[in-house]
Design an enzyme around this catalytic site. Structure first.
Site, PDB file in Angstrom:
ATOM      1  N   ASN A  71      24.830  82.465 -67.097  1.00 39.78           N
ATOM      2  CA  ASN A  71      26.036  83.227 -66.807  1.00 39.78           C
ATOM      3  C   ASN A  71      26.047  83.686 -65.353  1.00 39.78           C
ATOM      4  O   ASN A  71      25.014  83.994 -64.769  1.00 39.78           O
ATOM      5  CB  ASN A  71      26.201  84.406 -67.769  1.00 39.78           C
ATOM      6  CG  ASN A  71      25.053  85.372 -67.786  1.00 39.78           C
ATOM      7  OD1 ASN A  71      23.885  84.989 -67.759  1.00 39.78           O
ATOM      8  ND2 ASN A  71      25.358  86.653 -67.855  1.00 39.78           N
ATOM      9  N   VAL A  72      27.244  83.709 -64.783  1.00 37.12           N
ATOM     10  CA  VAL A  72      27.451  84.129 -63.400  1.00 37.12           C
ATOM     11  C   VAL A  72      28.587  85.150 -63.407  1.00 37.12           C
ATOM     12  O   VAL A  72      29.723  84.801 -63.734  1.00 37.12           O
ATOM     13  CB  VAL A  72      27.808  82.938 -62.485  1.00 37.12           C
ATOM     14  CG1 VAL A  72      28.028  83.406 -61.056  1.00 37.12           C
ATOM     15  CG2 VAL A  72      26.732  81.859 -62.553  1.00 37.12           C
ATOM     16  N   GLU A  73      28.276  86.392 -63.068  1.00 38.58           N
ATOM     17  CA  GLU A  73      29.276  87.454 -63.067  1.00 38.58           C
ATOM     18  C   GLU A  73      29.890  87.622 -61.686  1.00 38.58           C
ATOM     19  O   GLU A  73      29.371  87.116 -60.690  1.00 38.58           O
ATOM     20  CB  GLU A  73      28.640  88.767 -63.529  1.00 38.58           C
ATOM     21  CG  GLU A  73      28.188  88.723 -64.969  1.00 38.58           C
ATOM     22  CD  GLU A  73      27.545  90.003 -65.436  1.00 38.58           C
ATOM     23  OE1 GLU A  73      27.272  90.087 -66.640  1.00 38.58           O
ATOM     24  OE2 GLU A  73      27.306  90.924 -64.625  1.00 38.58           O
ATOM     25  N   ASN A  74      31.009  88.351 -61.670  1.00 36.71           N
ATOM     26  CA  ASN A  74      31.734  88.600 -60.442  1.00 36.71           C
ATOM     27  C   ASN A  74      32.291  90.011 -60.481  1.00 36.71           C
ATOM     28  O   ASN A  74      32.596  90.524 -61.561  1.00 36.71           O
ATOM     29  CB  ASN A  74      32.877  87.574 -60.312  1.00 36.71           C
ATOM     30  CG  ASN A  74      33.572  87.639 -58.993  1.00 36.71           C
ATOM     31  OD1 ASN A  74      34.423  88.491 -58.777  1.00 36.71           O
ATOM     32  ND2 ASN A  74      33.202  86.736 -58.101  1.00 36.71           N
ATOM     33  N   SER A  75      32.451  90.635 -59.318  1.00 34.92           N
ATOM     34  CA  SER A  75      33.041  91.980 -59.253  1.00 34.92           C
ATOM     35  C   SER A  75      34.391  92.026 -59.943  1.00 34.92           C
ATOM     36  O   SER A  75      34.737  93.004 -60.597  1.00 34.92           O
ATOM     37  CB  SER A  75      33.232  92.414 -57.796  1.00 34.92           C
ATOM     38  OG  SER A  75      32.007  92.492 -57.139  1.00 34.92           O
ATOM     39  N   CYS A  97      30.556  82.238 -68.408  1.00 33.25           N
ATOM     40  CA  CYS A  97      29.486  82.249 -69.406  1.00 33.25           C
ATOM     41  C   CYS A  97      28.550  81.060 -69.231  1.00 33.25           C
ATOM     42  O   CYS A  97      28.944  80.004 -68.720  1.00 33.25           O
ATOM     43  CB  CYS A  97      30.087  82.209 -70.805  1.00 33.25           C
ATOM     44  SG  CYS A  97      31.136  83.603 -71.223  1.00 33.25           S
ATOM     45  N   GLU A 153      27.375  78.995 -71.424  1.00 34.40           N
ATOM     46  CA  GLU A 153      27.772  77.801 -72.169  1.00 34.40           C
ATOM     47  C   GLU A 153      28.752  76.958 -71.366  1.00 34.40           C
ATOM     48  O   GLU A 153      28.628  75.735 -71.275  1.00 34.40           O
ATOM     49  CB  GLU A 153      28.420  78.184 -73.501  1.00 34.40           C
ATOM     50  CG  GLU A 153      27.523  78.984 -74.412  1.00 34.40           C
ATOM     51  CD  GLU A 153      27.702  80.488 -74.255  1.00 34.40           C
ATOM     52  OE1 GLU A 153      27.666  81.011 -73.109  1.00 34.40           O
ATOM     53  OE2 GLU A 153      27.880  81.163 -75.288  1.00 34.40           O
ATOM     54  N   CYS A 161      31.166  83.211 -76.997  1.00 37.08           N
ATOM     55  CA  CYS A 161      32.452  83.915 -77.087  1.00 37.08           C
ATOM     56  C   CYS A 161      33.542  82.913 -77.488  1.00 37.08           C
ATOM     57  O   CYS A 161      33.321  81.702 -77.541  1.00 37.08           O
ATOM     58  CB  CYS A 161      32.786  84.576 -75.746  1.00 37.08           C
ATOM     59  SG  CYS A 161      33.245  83.422 -74.434  1.00 37.08           S
ATOM     60  N   CYS A 194      34.214  80.114 -74.909  1.00 38.15           N
ATOM     61  CA  CYS A 194      33.175  79.076 -74.917  1.00 38.15           C
ATOM     62  C   CYS A 194      33.296  78.184 -76.148  1.00 38.15           C
ATOM     63  O   CYS A 194      33.115  76.970 -76.071  1.00 38.15           O
ATOM     64  CB  CYS A 194      31.793  79.712 -74.853  1.00 38.15           C
ATOM     65  SG  CYS A 194      31.434  80.418 -73.241  1.00 38.15           S
TER      66      CYS A 194
END
Length: 121
Positions: free
Chosen positions: A34-38, A45, A47, A78, A81
């Site tokens: 997973n790679v989150e962002n502000s 996600c 997957e 989720c 995904c």
């Protein structure tokens, strides 16, 4: 492989490190984290990262996907995904762990009944 890949997660907001390893029909295993962002809606996600990486390599036929947290506990894909996985294989096996730490397996069709598709399958 999914748990190992979760260690590379960029998740400074949720602090939930997720890894996915997808088994292609050709035997290749492609991983994603997973790679989150502000701007949280732009996060991705594990997957979907795995699926999109596979597709970018020309791989679109999948057998199984394992989804797991860095601490080797399970997490369910989720809805987004599930829908992305459905695009490529409605019968893909989803492997994770339950609350006791036991490995559990589901067919995607059971996790996403009456799914949307334009493919006619």
């Amino acid at each position: 492989m999914a748990a190992e890949t979760a260690k590379n997660s960029y998740s400074p907001y949720s602090r939930i490190k997720v890894g996915a390893a997808i088994l292609a029909e050709n035997g290749e295993i492609i991983v994603g984290t997973n790679v989150e962002n502000s701007s949280y809606g732009l996060s991705m996600c594990a997957e979907r990262v795995a699926v999109f990486t596979a597709v970018s390599r020309g791989i679109t036929k999948f057998r199984k996907i394992a989804v797991i947290l860095e601490n080797k506990q399970g997490i369910m894909p989720c809805g987004a995904c599930r829908q992305v996985l459905r695009e490529f294989n409605n019968d893909i096996m989803v492997i994770t762990r339950d609350n006791k730490g036991d490995i559990v397996r589901f067919h995607l069709a059971d996790l996403l009944p009456h799914s949307f598709t334009l493919k006619g399958d």
